[in-house]
Design an enzyme around this catalytic site. Sequence first.
Site, PDB file in Angstrom:
ATOM      1  N   THR A  47       0.787  -1.366   0.069  1.00  0.00           N
ATOM      2  CA  THR A  47       0.202  -0.490   0.273  1.00  0.00           C
ATOM      3  C   THR A  47       1.024   1.399   0.621  1.00  0.00           C
ATOM      4  O   THR A  47       0.336   2.721  -0.487  1.00  0.00           O
ATOM      5  CB  THR A  47      -0.774   0.062   1.505  1.00  0.00           C
ATOM      6  OG1 THR A  47      -1.993   0.908   0.832  1.00  0.00           O
ATOM      7  CG2 THR A  47       0.045  -0.255   2.721  1.00  0.00           C
ATOM      8  N   LYS A  48       2.338   1.248   0.042  1.00  0.00           N
ATOM      9  CA  LYS A  48       3.197   2.827   0.683  1.00  0.00           C
ATOM     10  C   LYS A  48       3.294   2.978  -0.657  1.00  0.00           C
ATOM     11  O   LYS A  48       3.926   4.277  -0.547  1.00  0.00           O
ATOM     12  CB  LYS A  48       4.471   1.756   1.259  1.00  0.00           C
ATOM     13  CG  LYS A  48       4.181   0.861   2.439  1.00  0.00           C
ATOM     14  CD  LYS A  48       3.483   2.419   3.372  1.00  0.00           C
ATOM     15  CE  LYS A  48       3.368   1.915   5.567  1.00  0.00           C
ATOM     16  NZ  LYS A  48       2.111   3.270   5.826  1.00  0.00           N
ATOM     17  N   ASP A  49       2.959   2.321  -2.383  1.00  0.00           N
ATOM     18  CA  ASP A  49       3.556   2.235  -3.159  1.00  0.00           C
ATOM     19  C   ASP A  49       2.310   4.411  -3.449  1.00  0.00           C
ATOM     20  O   ASP A  49       3.323   4.754  -3.807  1.00  0.00           O
ATOM     21  CB  ASP A  49       3.122   1.483  -3.800  1.00  0.00           C
ATOM     22  CG  ASP A  49       3.428   0.331  -4.667  1.00  0.00           C
ATOM     23  OD1 ASP A  49       4.789   0.631  -4.500  1.00  0.00           O
ATOM     24  OD2 ASP A  49       4.013   0.056  -5.331  1.00  0.00           O
ATOM     25  N   ALA A  52       3.701   6.752  -0.914  1.00  0.00           N
ATOM     26  CA  ALA A  52       5.243   7.240  -2.332  1.00  0.00           C
ATOM     27  C   ALA A  52       5.362   8.622  -3.669  1.00  0.00           C
ATOM     28  O   ALA A  52       5.960   9.418  -3.381  1.00  0.00           O
ATOM     29  CB  ALA A  52       6.393   6.130  -2.340  1.00  0.00           C
ATOM     30  N   THR A  79       7.852   1.729   2.990  1.00  0.00           N
ATOM     31  CA  THR A  79       7.537   2.818   2.359  1.00  0.00           C
ATOM     32  C   THR A  79       9.317   2.840   1.868  1.00  0.00           C
ATOM     33  O   THR A  79       8.996   3.178   0.460  1.00  0.00           O
ATOM     34  CB  THR A  79       7.464   3.309   3.318  1.00  0.00           C
ATOM     35  OG1 THR A  79       6.077   3.410   3.914  1.00  0.00           O
ATOM     36  CG2 THR A  79       6.809   5.064   2.891  1.00  0.00           C
TER      37      THR A  79
END
Length: 346
Positions: A47-49, A52, A79
């Site tokens: 999910t950190k895409d 970022a 992340t």
Amino acid sequence: MREDLQVFDDVLQLIGNTPLIRLNRIANNLKGEFLAKVEAFNPGHSTKDRIALHIIEEAERKGILKPGSTIIETTSGNTGFSIAMVSVIKGYECILAVSSKSSRDKIDMLRSMGAKVYVCPANVSADDPRSYYQVAKQMHEEIKGSVYINQYFNELNIEAHYKTTGPEIWKQTEGKITHFIACSGTGGTISGTARFLKDQNPDVRVIGIDAYGSVLKKYHETKEFDAEEIYPYRIEGLGKNLIPTATDFDIIDKFVKVTDEESAHMARHIAKTEGLFVGYTSGAAFQGVKQLAEEGEFDENSKVVIIFPDHGSRYMSKVYSDDWMSEQGFFDSKNEASTHRIEFIK
């Protein structure tokens, strides 16, 4: 993207629009419908895409990031990987301060994406100069023109999910979602998604998953930071020993805590029952669902969406390793080691 050929210009165009997958066997004894938002379908496998890309592009829009700039971040792994991936495409240097609690798999993946990695001791206070928070700040001060993402205290962390994850879930459930459940670390995922969902329907129940050893649940209930709550735990990317401003505590209805051991076994169980190879925090999320079901949180009309944040490949040396599980004392008569062994044909 050329829509006629379905050819993408780069991997960044694949971020978002992850699927909702119905959980069948693992949820067959629970009241309601349970849907996993499987964020491993992002190109960076987490999910950190989303944050970022959003934070970096906002920095570019404001002229903060310039060609040749260095991006610095504090991360438990996901992340950092997403920032490293975006940095490769956009041509930035990437320096990451990583907790020693992060799996070796994650650390090796960061290095493979060209990031410079500083591994910092996990079990120190947030203001200790060796903590990954302080190391990242120090790097930022020393490197002229660098940009510190600072996901724990960056409102854009929330905004990224308000603009993407929330609308996706609302559309995918046709507005029929009754419960939204997510692990809370920086708090961006749960806060941004919940803010959007509650804008559409204030009655949507938002429940955060916290770890034993973390301060978040008690802070939510008392608005007091209690250092006595803090002790070492094993789950990565879940819970905190500080209060992140990227967490909107007012929009979260309830927190539930889960243990390291039960979360690890649940991740393995999800793989064996649903065919979804998910990470440690996904196990924690569904362990929280199980506990909430036992408390009577759901009924036959519940439509529950759970964030599964990342992919199981990042935990091969941890929850998917029988050796690691044994070292933690996680196997007993109830939960035994894998029954299927590797056999070599000579």
